[in-house]
Motif scaffolding. Structure first.
Motif, PDB file in Angstrom:
ATOM      1  N   PRO A 256       3.711  10.699  -9.035  1.00 41.77           N
ATOM      2  CA  PRO A 256       3.533  11.906  -8.231  1.00 41.77           C
ATOM      3  C   PRO A 256       2.141  12.509  -8.429  1.00 41.77           C
ATOM      4  O   PRO A 256       1.429  12.171  -9.379  1.00 41.77           O
ATOM      5  N   ASP A 257       1.769  13.396  -7.558  1.00 41.70           N
ATOM      6  CA  ASP A 257       0.537  14.175  -7.716  1.00 41.70           C
ATOM      7  C   ASP A 257       0.857  15.392  -8.593  1.00 41.70           C
ATOM      8  O   ASP A 257       1.749  16.189  -8.273  1.00 41.70           O
TER       9      ASP A 257
ATOM     10  N   PRO B  63       1.305   6.185  -4.889  1.00 40.46           N
ATOM     11  CA  PRO B  63       2.604   5.832  -4.297  1.00 40.46           C
ATOM     12  C   PRO B  63       2.949   4.350  -4.434  1.00 40.46           C
ATOM     13  O   PRO B  63       4.120   3.972  -4.291  1.00 40.46           O
ATOM     14  N   ASN B  64       1.941   3.524  -4.742  1.00 38.66           N
ATOM     15  CA  ASN B  64       2.185   2.083  -4.850  1.00 38.66           C
ATOM     16  C   ASN B  64       2.477   1.620  -6.277  1.00 38.66           C
ATOM     17  O   ASN B  64       2.656   0.438  -6.522  1.00 38.66           O
ATOM     18  N   ARG B  65       2.484   2.582  -7.233  1.00 40.77           N
ATOM     19  CA  ARG B  65       2.735   2.185  -8.615  1.00 40.77           C
ATOM     20  C   ARG B  65       4.166   1.681  -8.749  1.00 40.77           C
ATOM     21  O   ARG B  65       5.099   2.222  -8.137  1.00 40.77           O
ATOM     22  N   THR B  66       4.365   0.644  -9.537  1.00 39.22           N
ATOM     23  CA  THR B  66       5.702   0.109  -9.799  1.00 39.22           C
ATOM     24  C   THR B  66       5.995   0.213 -11.293  1.00 39.22           C
ATOM     25  O   THR B  66       5.077   0.192 -12.116  1.00 39.22           O
ATOM     26  N   PRO B  67       7.221   0.341 -11.678  1.00 42.38           N
ATOM     27  CA  PRO B  67       8.418   0.291 -10.824  1.00 42.38           C
ATOM     28  C   PRO B  67       8.705   1.610 -10.097  1.00 42.38           C
ATOM     29  O   PRO B  67       9.617   1.671  -9.266  1.00 42.38           O
ATOM     30  N   ALA B  68       7.950   2.727 -10.432  1.00 45.78           N
ATOM     31  CA  ALA B  68       8.203   4.000  -9.745  1.00 45.78           C
ATOM     32  C   ALA B  68       6.876   4.594  -9.297  1.00 45.78           C
ATOM     33  O   ALA B  68       5.870   4.503 -10.020  1.00 45.78           O
TER      34      ALA B  68
ATOM     35  N   PHE C 233       1.874  22.075 -10.817  1.00 45.10           N
ATOM     36  CA  PHE C 233       2.364  21.906  -9.451  1.00 45.10           C
ATOM     37  C   PHE C 233       2.543  20.408  -9.214  1.00 45.10           C
ATOM     38  O   PHE C 233       1.623  19.628  -9.454  1.00 45.10           O
ATOM     39  N   GLN C 234       3.705  20.003  -8.730  1.00 42.19           N
ATOM     40  CA  GLN C 234       3.949  18.583  -8.452  1.00 42.19           C
ATOM     41  C   GLN C 234       4.126  18.380  -6.949  1.00 42.19           C
ATOM     42  O   GLN C 234       4.978  19.022  -6.316  1.00 42.19           O
ATOM     43  N   ASP C 235       3.283  17.493  -6.390  1.00 39.84           N
ATOM     44  CA  ASP C 235       3.340  17.166  -4.958  1.00 39.84           C
ATOM     45  C   ASP C 235       3.302  18.418  -4.082  1.00 39.84           C
ATOM     46  O   ASP C 235       3.988  18.503  -3.048  1.00 39.84           O
TER      47      ASP C 235
END
Length: 527
Positions: A139-140, A131-136, A494-496
């Motif tokens: 997702p899991d 979740p801390n990756r930038t710029p976006a 499956f995403q998130d």
């Protein structure tokens, strides 16, 4: 007991009006049982049952599917002598071949049972969230292979057990989680019904959903056409002729929802004999290939139909040696009068081509439906110029192509149609002198063999039985070995997705203890 009826799930049914009988080619008489061809209503019922069985069958664990596959193997063995006697009476093949093919069929089923019981075959892949990756944020994502849905398998004429009702295609599809409808081959419908009864018993004993398997009789193409066109069918498996496989492929492509057809359609399996090998061991290879060409009356998809060599005394001597050896082999029975009829017709078409010479042909008396083995010779230039000489003659027939030099051999190999196998016979360091020949051969085949014969296909994960078109419709997949399961699945991500709703294969704790690719590392550990 053979009833002549269709298996629609657990139910025996005979609503159709068309009937037919199988044929004993050794005795040259029809067998007694009358088989009833599946009606349109029975076809639709079988497919509807398969579609309704898909979800509950897909929810069965790997261990449960393994128990089903092993139970099928046990039930086939329980058929004992009745199965062997029926096989022989419908095929003309000897008892030893029947027993060997039964062993292979049972072995395939148990191999797939072991595969799905262990579970890692689903290629579970997990990339965890950041979740801390930038710029976006990342997702899991979790991916695995899932079954396509109900599939149709066409029984093969030349393998009444190993490539038919409970053969490799059926075993792979059931292992993947796909309900199966078999379009039984009319040449061995009795063998097919016996094996279908074994599958039905196994399904009931292991609490599989009704419709997970059906077996439909058919004397010609109409049942197969209706099955391939049915909107609830999701894939097709076929082993047979180029004409038949291509027709099914085209039908499937013309549907509103096109579906894959995994067709293995034969091959002439080129063999390259290099000069030193012939000089040093020509007699040995002549004996080996006389046996390979005539094995099973030449009715194998891996029969060596094309032999290549470079002009010289070594090749001349080999042609004579092979001619002598092949005439020592007693002719054997082909599967059916129609098959030996096609053999004689296709052989004559080849013999009518300008420049083709007969090196050896069995000339003695033979029983009805027994094939005369034939070896022919043609010059490389003639072979290049006449595409009719490239075509398969299904039976104990092989053509030796005399190449002028290495350059012509390279050109011929590069211009061959796609094949299942290619073989190189070489001695010592000789092989290293032909890098372009090897490179060209690799582009035309699915499996390359060194100092052996193509007949005989090992059933194991590393086997590739398939090749560039027209050997098969999709060279990315094998029709033999446990890797063939991948024809009947598709990747799904499956995403998130909530942890509690993920399949066990993708859950954080890895409850199945399978190998998974987690953030690029193969591991069995918790995520």
């Amino acid at each position: 007991m053979i009833t002549g009826k269709n298996y629609i799930g657990q139910e025996l049914s005979a609503l159709g009006e068309t009937t037919f009988k199988t044929f004993n080619p050794v005795l040259n008489i029809e067998n007694k049982t009358e088989f009833v061809e599946a009606s349109p209503e029975e076809i639709d019922k079988a497919v509807t049952l398969a579609a309704s069985a898909y979800m509950p069958y897909n929810q069965k664990s790997g261990a449960e599917k393994a128990a089903f596959l092993n139970a099928i193997a046990d039930e086939i063995l329980a058929l004992d002598d009745l199965l062997i006697e029926t096989y022989c009476s419908e095929s003309g093949l000897p008892e030893g071949r029947a027993q060997g093919e039964r062993g292979r069929t049972v072995g395939q089923l148990r191999a797939f049972a072991d595969l799905v019981a262990e579970g890692s075959w689903v290629d579970a892949t997990i990339d965890t969230a950041d979740p801390n990756r930038t710029p976006a944020p990342k997702p899991d994502l979790r991916k695995m292979l899932v079954p396509l849905g109900p599939v149709v398998i066409f029984g093969a004429s030349n393998f009444p057990l190993a490539f038919s009702t409970a053969g490799g295609d059926t075993a792979a599809a059931l292992a993947a989680g796909c309900p199966v409808i078999v379009k039984s081959h009319p040449l061995h419908a009795g063998t097919g019904e016996l094996v279908a009864s074994a599958i039905a018993k196994a399904a009931k004993a292991t609490d599989m959903p009704n419709g997970v398997f059906s077996n439909l009789n058919s004397s010609d193409i109409e049942v197969g056409v209706q099955l391939v066109q049915h909107p609830q069918i999701k894939a097709v498996g076929f082993t047979g002729s180029l004409k038949g496989g291509r027709a099914l492929y085209d039908l499937a492509a013309q549907r509103d929802e096109p579906i894959p057809v995994f067709a293995e359609m034969g091959s002439v399996n080129p063999v390259i004999f290099l000069p030193e090998a012939l000089q040093n061991n020509g007699a040995k290879w002549a004996k080996t290939y006389a046996g390979s060409i005539t094995m099973g009356s030449g009715q194998f998809c891996t029969n060596p139909g094309l032999l290549f060599g470079i002009k010289g005394k070594e090749l001349t001597d080999f042609i004579q040696q092979l001619s002598d050896e092949i005439l020592k082999v007693e002719p054997s029975c082909m599967l059916h009068p129609n098959i030996i009829g096609a053999y004689e017709k296709n052989k004559q078409t080849a013999l009518n081509q300008s420049g083709l010479m007969v090196a050896a042909e069995h000339e003695g008396d033979v029983a009805l439906n027994f094939a005369r083995q034939t070896v022919t010779v043609v010059q490389g230039k003639t072979f290049l110029e006449n595409g009719k000489l490239h075509q398969e003659v299904f039976g104990p027939f092989s053509m030796i192509v005399e190449c002028e030099n290495t350059a012509q051999l390279q050109t011929i190999i590069a211009n061959l149609e796609g094949q299942l196998t290619g073989t190189i016979i070489s001695d010592g360091e000789e092989l290293s002198q032909y890098p372009q020949v090897i490179a060209n051969l690799q582009t035309r085949v699915g499996r390359i063999i060194f100092n052996g014969a193509p007949t005989g296909v090992e059933v194991c994960p590393a086997m590739q039985h398939g090749g560039p078109y027209p050997a098969s419709t999709d060279s990315r997949f094998t029709a033999v070995g446990t890797q063939s399961i991948k024809r009947w699945v598709r990747p799904f991500s499956f995403q998130d997705w909530p942890e509690g709703l993920l399949p066990n294969e993708l859950k954080r704790e890895n409850p199945l203890k399978i190998n998974r690719l987690v953030n690029g590392i193969v591991t069995k550990t918790t995520v």
